[in-house]
Design a protein around this motif. Structure first.
Motif, short mmCIF file in Angstrom:
data_model
loop_
_atom_site.label_atom_id
_atom_site.label_comp_id
_atom_site.label_asym_id
_atom_site.label_seq_id
_atom_site.Cartn_x
_atom_site.Cartn_y
_atom_site.Cartn_z
N GLY A 132 -31.55 -28.89 0.06
CA GLY A 132 -31.16 -28.60 1.44
C GLY A 132 -32.34 -28.07 2.26
N MET A 133 -33.16 -27.25 1.63
CA MET A 133 -34.34 -26.73 2.34
C MET A 133 -35.28 -27.88 2.71
N ALA A 134 -35.42 -28.82 1.79
CA ALA A 134 -36.31 -29.97 2.06
C ALA A 134 -35.73 -30.85 3.16
N VAL A 135 -34.41 -30.95 3.22
CA VAL A 135 -33.78 -31.71 4.32
C VAL A 135 -34.06 -31.00 5.65
N ALA A 136 -33.86 -29.68 5.66
CA ALA A 136 -34.10 -28.92 6.89
C ALA A 136 -35.56 -29.06 7.32
N GLU A 137 -36.45 -28.97 6.34
CA GLU A 137 -37.88 -29.09 6.67
C GLU A 137 -38.17 -30.44 7.30
N ALA A 138 -37.65 -31.49 6.71
CA ALA A 138 -37.94 -32.83 7.22
C ALA A 138 -37.39 -33.01 8.64
N ILE A 328 -34.32 -21.03 17.61
CA ILE A 328 -33.60 -21.54 16.44
C ILE A 328 -33.98 -20.77 15.18
N GLN A 329 -35.22 -20.29 15.11
CA GLN A 329 -35.60 -19.48 13.96
C GLN A 329 -34.78 -18.20 13.91
N ALA A 330 -34.54 -17.63 15.08
CA ALA A 330 -33.79 -16.37 15.14
C ALA A 330 -32.29 -16.63 14.99
N GLY A 331 -31.90 -17.89 15.05
CA GLY A 331 -30.48 -18.20 14.95
C GLY A 331 -29.73 -17.85 16.23
N ARG A 332 -30.46 -17.75 17.33
CA ARG A 332 -29.80 -17.47 18.61
C ARG A 332 -29.27 -18.76 19.21
N LEU A 333 -28.12 -18.67 19.84
CA LEU A 333 -27.59 -19.85 20.54
C LEU A 333 -28.14 -19.87 21.95
N PRO A 334 -28.28 -21.05 22.54
CA PRO A 334 -28.91 -21.12 23.87
C PRO A 334 -28.00 -20.51 24.94
N ARG A 409 -20.21 -36.71 -2.81
CA ARG A 409 -20.89 -35.63 -3.54
C ARG A 409 -20.62 -34.31 -2.81
N GLU A 410 -19.39 -33.83 -2.89
CA GLU A 410 -19.00 -32.65 -2.13
C GLU A 410 -19.75 -31.40 -2.58
N HIS A 411 -19.93 -31.27 -3.88
CA HIS A 411 -20.54 -30.05 -4.38
C HIS A 411 -21.99 -29.94 -3.88
N LEU A 412 -22.70 -31.04 -4.00
CA LEU A 412 -24.07 -31.06 -3.48
C LEU A 412 -24.06 -30.76 -1.98
N MET A 413 -23.14 -31.34 -1.26
CA MET A 413 -23.09 -31.14 0.18
C MET A 413 -23.03 -29.65 0.53
N GLY A 414 -22.14 -28.93 -0.16
CA GLY A 414 -22.01 -27.50 0.11
C GLY A 414 -23.28 -26.74 -0.24
N ALA A 415 -23.84 -27.02 -1.39
CA ALA A 415 -25.03 -26.30 -1.82
C ALA A 415 -26.23 -26.68 -0.96
N MET A 416 -26.29 -27.93 -0.54
CA MET A 416 -27.33 -28.38 0.39
C MET A 416 -27.22 -27.60 1.69
N ALA A 417 -26.00 -27.46 2.20
CA ALA A 417 -25.80 -26.72 3.45
C ALA A 417 -26.29 -25.28 3.29
N ASN A 418 -26.02 -24.68 2.14
CA ASN A 418 -26.53 -23.33 1.89
C ASN A 418 -28.05 -23.30 1.98
N GLY A 419 -28.69 -24.27 1.36
CA GLY A 419 -30.15 -24.32 1.39
C GLY A 419 -30.68 -24.50 2.81
N MET A 420 -29.99 -25.31 3.59
CA MET A 420 -30.40 -25.52 4.98
C MET A 420 -30.28 -24.22 5.77
N ALA A 421 -29.17 -23.51 5.57
CA ALA A 421 -28.99 -22.25 6.29
C ALA A 421 -30.01 -21.22 5.83
N ALA A 422 -30.29 -21.19 4.52
CA ALA A 422 -31.27 -20.23 4.02
C ALA A 422 -32.66 -20.58 4.54
N HIS A 423 -32.93 -21.85 4.70
CA HIS A 423 -34.22 -22.26 5.25
C HIS A 423 -34.40 -21.74 6.66
#
Lengths: 662, 662
Positions: A132-138, A328-334, A409-423
């Protein structure tokens, strides 16, 4: 593998890791030495020669991410953070490993300000987070360019993570998406908790990765030079890379190395002494010789130049681009982001018609196009959940897409989302049917534990699914999720509540939100416009009792609120003053002050809970005179309307239950 | 793939499947035609030339098992059952597809007496069930020999099942165990719900199977002869086999075939008409020409000879062997099987000492060696859960072992256990830590839905886990499982309750039982012997209030019962008559008559619930004056005793809460 070369001559930096781990585990009386001793050279090669990081600013947005997916080897991570100079991991912290209150917990717990990118422990989660982090990075790289976002994601991984289904899902999808900046280091020690890996696996793991399109390098996991060269090659290759590092578990503890007991067999002082002799480490426990510590600290400063150059590039960005990146880094909404939700509320009331629950959510999210940090993942249900719309797909060839086709691949989807949020820098939504929540649930638990602002979105939330039958009809899933700490579960009743709940979900940053929608039509229950977000207190009186003191309170969520309103009309007609309470989010309601809750729930009234799900958990609201209209078991296959009749989730039944209790 | 050959000339039997599916789906107004139309030839080849079955005795123990893992294609199965002569699937049943009360439900629902071996729908479950069936077959074959148990297990599978993690886990372990009688037929139609499979997968699926040690045959999925030859080859090969059947989704519906809409796009009468013309099928809806139906019925009688020969071989067995086989098939426990449990109860009381919860369970099960139908599976936690003991491993080379090393594959383990239970002749136990229950949960839901007597066993059930920290400490998992219909959750307080709960679990045949044990020591709370199984009513008064009318009732489960007893002593010393209620199984307690429940819970007393878990669900027992001592959020890393203190799960706190409410 050729004969093992001695460890003492060539690698004091790696042995510093070893002895911190040994000393901390001996002191704690328990721990998992297998990973820190087996992966010491791999970690040394990565941290001293490749990883881009800055202990003085652990949250540098463009740092390389490092995930210890085999989280039981936590002492490896703590040793690395100590040695490379993270202020939070002084030697006293290391000495407190596994004591109450220590940062050096049994497993690494999410603390990005201190260098811990993600909580790991349940196997397979970490590598899926890394994905998920790698997806967010890309995605962010495509948005902001190489100068601002351009980093690798590394994950250490053991056999367990690769046996887990979620790990296999990751291998498959990461290969498909060709995430070239994702690099795994596999601790190929051929030992699991039960003993030899040959007890439970025969396949050629490297070949399995190659089939999925990965770049695989087989390397001696104790040879620093070979490891460094392999990492350099991995970084160059356009494919995701897996370093198959042949290692000896617990290497350095003669009594246990290469054996089953190496994983977490108890270590004694005599083991530590023997290791000191064998490895020529003539230093007291927790003592790192000055030159070795200095070499490590220098490694920790290695990326300073890159860091400063990055800051200059960020500063040189046009103001709006820099502001957007910082936002977006701060997680603030516009500014003013909620306006479309307010418009949508007003328009929904004007239109006056109901709509399918999940399509309401889709429409709301489609209108939030001004949140380009939003990424939507879906597990092969694009058409029935409809959250793609104006988004385009994130693919191997186009990283600008914000919609990730996850496959089934639901399980991956959830864990990927976690990685994206953590990124950071993205807000992930993960969409599937509620009946498949259980596939994703281990990842949802991790999101709740870490407090990550992931939005888990579900459609087809009850027997309203209809003829696909009980496998596809959630009945216990709402309850099972409400039981989870730090998870907010929203089940809006109509388009207006949906807009309000989505507003709350996007604003909620300290934990995940689960958004639950019906497949079927949700008629409008909020027919008068209110500028106020009435869902903001979790529950509220939607319709007041009229004609006297409130005698009955009907409490409902989601698609059953409309049924409660119909029942109320009948009770009122019979002269029974009846209120309807909508409870779109129990967790938020439970946080309100007691006076408000009492006012909503009513004093000395009969209460009837109504939800097309099991009663479990409802009793807290119903009191001793309470009744419940819902499901007592699994569903059945039939048209939705027939099922509601069959299971007695009807205004007639609500009225009857209320009268019976009066 | 070469040009498609016309379907009408060569395969009326396959087209009979097609038109039953088309007609039923058109009539129902919805359904999934992709599978029945795409796999019609595969199904025809299997059912008319290979499958060993007997529609006149659907539960013939030695029949081949057939699992439709892509269960959304349910009309394929119903068509096969109708055509081959299952009495329960007359043409009127087919016409009622997807109507309320029909046997032809949206997805196939477990009904072995009618030919449905297992409920399928959530993807991946079916192939993992099939794997479990093949394990059970191999074990029983080793016990009873080729003459009595010697059959294949076939599963039809789509892309979704193979993308799911549980499917990948299955591929890996089935290859490792070399289950040569497991044969998958993959519907390689290159379409998923989102569209082309290329949206979410690039890997060569056949190669992935080969890496795992499978025998793979690539075959034209519309060529009956080639399919039959491939099935014959698969049966001969000692490896598990996967037929990669290249198919066209929804083949026969010109408007949709080979396309995304083929999966479940709405079918109209015009589509049916067009298909009739194209395929030369000049018969009215639901009408199967006599010769075609006769050919199908003959196929249904094809195994009659084998069936009779098998019955003769069974009859020729020595009496004791035949009785044993019939006993395990019926799921009956042997005469006097409970004696060891009674002895264990008595000995535990005599010994007077506590023991680690999970070791109690291990000891009990080790003593049940006279149940050779028991198979124990464990997800790489043999040492800490200790349920192997005198069992030996089930391996590729030794099918007599009753212990399956599953590797770190919890989800597969659960689904495998379901398949074993559905197969019959074995009683599966699946063992792991409670924190990993969520990995297994989708399978547990299926066990509950099917009513399969699987025993799901968990250790490390609370913060008592200690220093491995919150990832490994269940807090919400008990509640989330108690919410599940038809799942019994047992959490015994000591060795005596454990023996009683195991007795109840083994006797419970109409659904799964979850057995939850502490890692830590469970001191003896049942110090007086009783021949009666006191847990049999789910909850009971363990210690009566003394010295007056009961003022306080402490309700607890598992490891917290001992804390409640200590708290009771103090309250009694203060002159407050206090009872302790142990609630080892809520589901059974809730089934008792109201008078008993009221007697146990006490009237007009303060009630305090005590459990090292969240309060969610407890309110039903506590009443409006009730209090709860337990967890309010996730755990932490520290020694177990420190954690109990830190979170206030102590006798002091229980006493304080009771007094505050008085």
């Amino acid at each position: 593998m050729s004969a093992l070369t001695p460890l003492h001559a060539t690698r004091p930096l790696a042995n510093a890791i070893r002895f911190l781990a040994i000393d901390a585990i001996v002191r704690a009386g328990e721990g998992h030495q297998g990973v820190p001793l087996g992966m010491a050279e791999i970690a040394t090669a990565l941290f001293t020669q490749h990883l881009k990081f800055n202990p003085a600013d652990p949250q540098w947005p463009d740092r390389d991410r490092f995930v210890l997916s085999n989280g039981h080897g936590s002492m490896l991570l703590y040793a690395l953070l100590h040695l490379s100079g993270y202020a939070q991991f002084g030697i006293d912290e290391i000495k407190s490993f596994r004591a109450m209150g220590s940062r050096c917990e049994g497993h690494p717990e999410f603390d990005p300000a201190a260098g811990i990118e993600v909580t790991t422990g349940p196997l397979g989660q970490g590598i899926a987070n890394a994905f998920g982090m790698a997806v967010a990075e890309a995605y962010l790289n495509a948005r902001f360019g190489d100068g601002i976002v351009n980093h690798y994601t590394y994950a250490f991984v053991g056999d367990g993570c690769l046996q887990e289904g979620v790990g296999q899902e990751m291998i498959s999808l990461a290969g498909h998406l060709q995430l070239g900046k994702l690099i795994l280091c596999w601790d190929d020690n051929r030992i699991t908790d039960d003993g030899s890996t040959s007890l439970s696996i025969s396949e050629d793991v490297s070949a399995r990765f190659r089939v999925a399109g990965w770049h695989v390098i087989e390397v001696d996991g104790h040879d620093l030079d070979a490891l460094s060269a392999a990492l350099a090659e991995a970084k160059r290759d356009a494919r995701p890379s897996m370093l198959a590092c042949r290692t000896v578990i617990a290497r350095g503890i003669a009594r246990l190395q290469g054996q089953r007991g190496g994983h977490s067999g108890k270590l004694f002082e005599a083991d530590a002494d023997a290791a000191r002799t064998e490895l020529g480490w003539a230093h007291a426990p927790f003592e790192i010789p000055h030159d070795v510590l200095e070499a490590w600290r220098a490694a920790g400063r290695r990326s300073e130049g890159e860091y400063l150059a990055w800051r200059e590039r960020l500063a040189a960005l046009p103001d709006d681009a820099r502001a957007e990146f910082e936002r977006i880094q701060a997680g603030r909404l516009p500014e003013g982001w909620q306006r479309v939700l307010e418009d949508y509320k007003r328009q929904s009331i004007e239109r006056g018609e109901g709509e399918a629950g999940i399509l309401i959510s889709a429409e709301i999210n489609d209108r939030l196009a001004q949140l380009p940090e939003r990424m939507v993942a879906c597990a092969d249900l694009e058409a029935p959940t409809s959250h793609k719309r104006s988004l385009h797909a994130f693919t191997a060839g186009d990283r600008s897409g914000a919609y990730v086709h996850c496959g089934v691949r639901e399980h991956l989807m959830g864990a990927m989302a976690n990685g994206m949020a953590a990124h950071g820098g993205v807000i992930p939504l993960a969409v599937t049917y509620l009946a498949f929540l259980d596939y994703e649930r281990p990842a949802m638990r991790m999101a709740a534990l870490m407090g990550l602002p992931v939005k888990f979105v579900f459609s087809h939330d009850s027997i309203g699914v209809g003829r696909n039958g009980p496998t596809h009809q959630p009945v216990e899933i709402l309850a099972s999720l409400r039981a989870m700490p730090n998870m907010r579960v929203f089940r809006p009743a109509d388009a207006v509540e949906a807009a309000e709940c989505w507003a709350l979900a996007y604003e909620h940053r300290s934990g995940p939100s689960t958004m639950v929608f019906a497949r079927q039509n949700l008629p409008l229950v909020r027919t008068r416009h209110s500028a106020e977000n009435r869902c903001a207190r979790g529950g509220y009186v939607l319709a007041q009792a009229e004609g006297g003191k409130r005698l009955v309170t009907l409490l409902a969520t989601g698609s059953e609120v409309a049924l409660a309103l119909t029942a109320r009309e009948r009770l009122q007609r019979e002269g029974i003053p009846t209120a309807v309470v909508s409870l779109p989010c129990w967790e938020v309601f439970d946080e309100q002050d007691p006076a408000y809750r009492q006012e909503v729930l009513g004093t000395d009234t009969v209460r009837v809970g109504v939800e097309a799900a099991v009663r479990f958990g409802w009793d807290r609201y119903l009191g001793e005179r309470g009744a419940f209209v819902g499901m007592a078991g699994f569903g059945a296959s039939g048209p939705a309307e027939d099922l509601y009749q069959h299971f007695g989730i009807t205004p007639e039944h609500i009225v009857a239950e209320a009268r019976r209790r009066l």
